[in-house]
Design a protein around this motif. Structure first.
Motif, PDB file in Angstrom:
ATOM      1  N   UNK A  28      -7.471  21.600  22.864  1.00 24.39           N
ATOM      2  CA  UNK A  28      -8.594  21.635  21.692  1.00 24.39           C
ATOM      3  C   UNK A  28      -9.390  20.591  21.518  1.00 24.39           C
ATOM      4  N   UNK A  29     -10.707  21.150  21.406  1.00 28.40           N
ATOM      5  CA  UNK A  29     -11.621  20.066  21.138  1.00 28.40           C
ATOM      6  C   UNK A  29     -12.352  20.316  19.969  1.00 28.40           C
ATOM      7  N   UNK A  30     -12.768  19.292  19.232  1.00 28.61           N
ATOM      8  CA  UNK A  30     -13.584  19.904  17.956  1.00 28.61           C
ATOM      9  C   UNK A  30     -12.970  19.780  16.716  1.00 28.61           C
ATOM     10  N   UNK A  31     -11.624  19.959  16.594  1.00 30.77           N
ATOM     11  CA  UNK A  31     -10.880  19.945  15.367  1.00 30.77           C
ATOM     12  C   UNK A  31      -9.546  20.208  15.663  1.00 30.77           C
ATOM     13  N   UNK A  32      -8.665  20.119  14.542  1.00 33.38           N
ATOM     14  CA  UNK A  32      -7.082  20.398  14.776  1.00 33.38           C
ATOM     15  C   UNK A  32      -7.165  21.840  14.110  1.00 33.38           C
ATOM     16  N   UNK A  33      -6.215  22.651  14.535  1.00 31.70           N
ATOM     17  CA  UNK A  33      -5.746  23.838  13.889  1.00 31.70           C
ATOM     18  C   UNK A  33      -4.310  23.954  13.651  1.00 31.70           C
ATOM     19  N   UNK A  34      -4.175  24.854  12.613  1.00 29.35           N
ATOM     20  CA  UNK A  34      -2.891  24.959  11.897  1.00 29.35           C
ATOM     21  C   UNK A  34      -2.168  25.995  12.778  1.00 29.35           C
ATOM     22  N   UNK A  35      -2.630  26.751  13.377  1.00 32.46           N
ATOM     23  CA  UNK A  35      -1.691  27.869  14.052  1.00 32.46           C
ATOM     24  C   UNK A  35      -2.399  27.909  15.553  1.00 32.46           C
ATOM     25  N   UNK A  36      -1.530  28.075  16.563  1.00 31.08           N
ATOM     26  CA  UNK A  36      -1.951  28.375  17.822  1.00 31.08           C
ATOM     27  C   UNK A  36      -1.191  29.492  18.319  1.00 31.08           C
ATOM     28  N   UNK A  37      -1.404  30.092  19.185  1.00 28.68           N
ATOM     29  CA  UNK A  37      -1.113  31.333  19.971  1.00 28.68           C
ATOM     30  C   UNK A  37      -1.304  31.523  21.234  1.00 28.68           C
ATOM     31  N   UNK A  38      -0.539  32.181  21.980  1.00 26.62           N
ATOM     32  CA  UNK A  38      -0.646  32.729  23.352  1.00 26.62           C
ATOM     33  C   UNK A  38      -0.921  34.046  23.455  1.00 26.62           C
ATOM     34  N   UNK A  39      -1.680  34.651  24.165  1.00 26.81           N
ATOM     35  CA  UNK A  39      -1.867  35.942  24.096  1.00 26.81           C
ATOM     36  C   UNK A  39      -1.928  36.184  25.986  1.00 26.81           C
TER      37      UNK A  39
END
Length: 116
Positions: free
Chosen positions: A24-35
């Motif tokens: 991820x670029x640009x920011x940090x995320x609380x939740x990631x997922x795979x679909x």
């Protein structure tokens, strides 16, 4: 600009393993997922992971075979896939957002093909 970039897809024989990564670029995320989306089928949830990495959840179809993990320092999320089956063949997508089920950003996808 926020971007998610998946890597690591490919062709593997049934019973084999593959590891996917999403940067991820640009920011940090609380939740990631795979679909994933298999040919001719709807998009399917695979796994998600919370901020600390302690909160994970898997689809029944991959439980015990796939492992999701993340590195907040590197801003990456990984999916280790073991004991792969032909029915795991799909385009795998990384998603990210502020909460479970609330994914604002998606990657372009990476193809995983499992041969029998």
């Amino acid at each position: 600009q926020v971007q998610l970039a998946e890597s690591g897809g490919g062709l593997v024989q049934a019973g084999g393993s593959l590891g996917l990564s999403c940067a991820a670029s640009g920011r940090t995320f609380s939740v990631y997922a795979w679909f994933r989306r298999a040919p001719g089928k709807d998009r399917e949830f695979v796994a998600h992971i919370g901020w600390t990495g302690d909160t994970t959840y898997y689809a029944d179809s991959v439980k015990g075979r796939f492992t999701i993990s993340r590195s907040n320092a590197r801003n990456t999320v990984n999916l280790q896939m073991n004991s792969l089956k032909p029915e795991d063949t799909a385009v795998y997508y990384c998603a990210a957002g502020p909460a479970i089920g609330n994914y604002h950003y998606w990657g372009q996808g990476t193809q995983v093909t499992v041969s029998s």
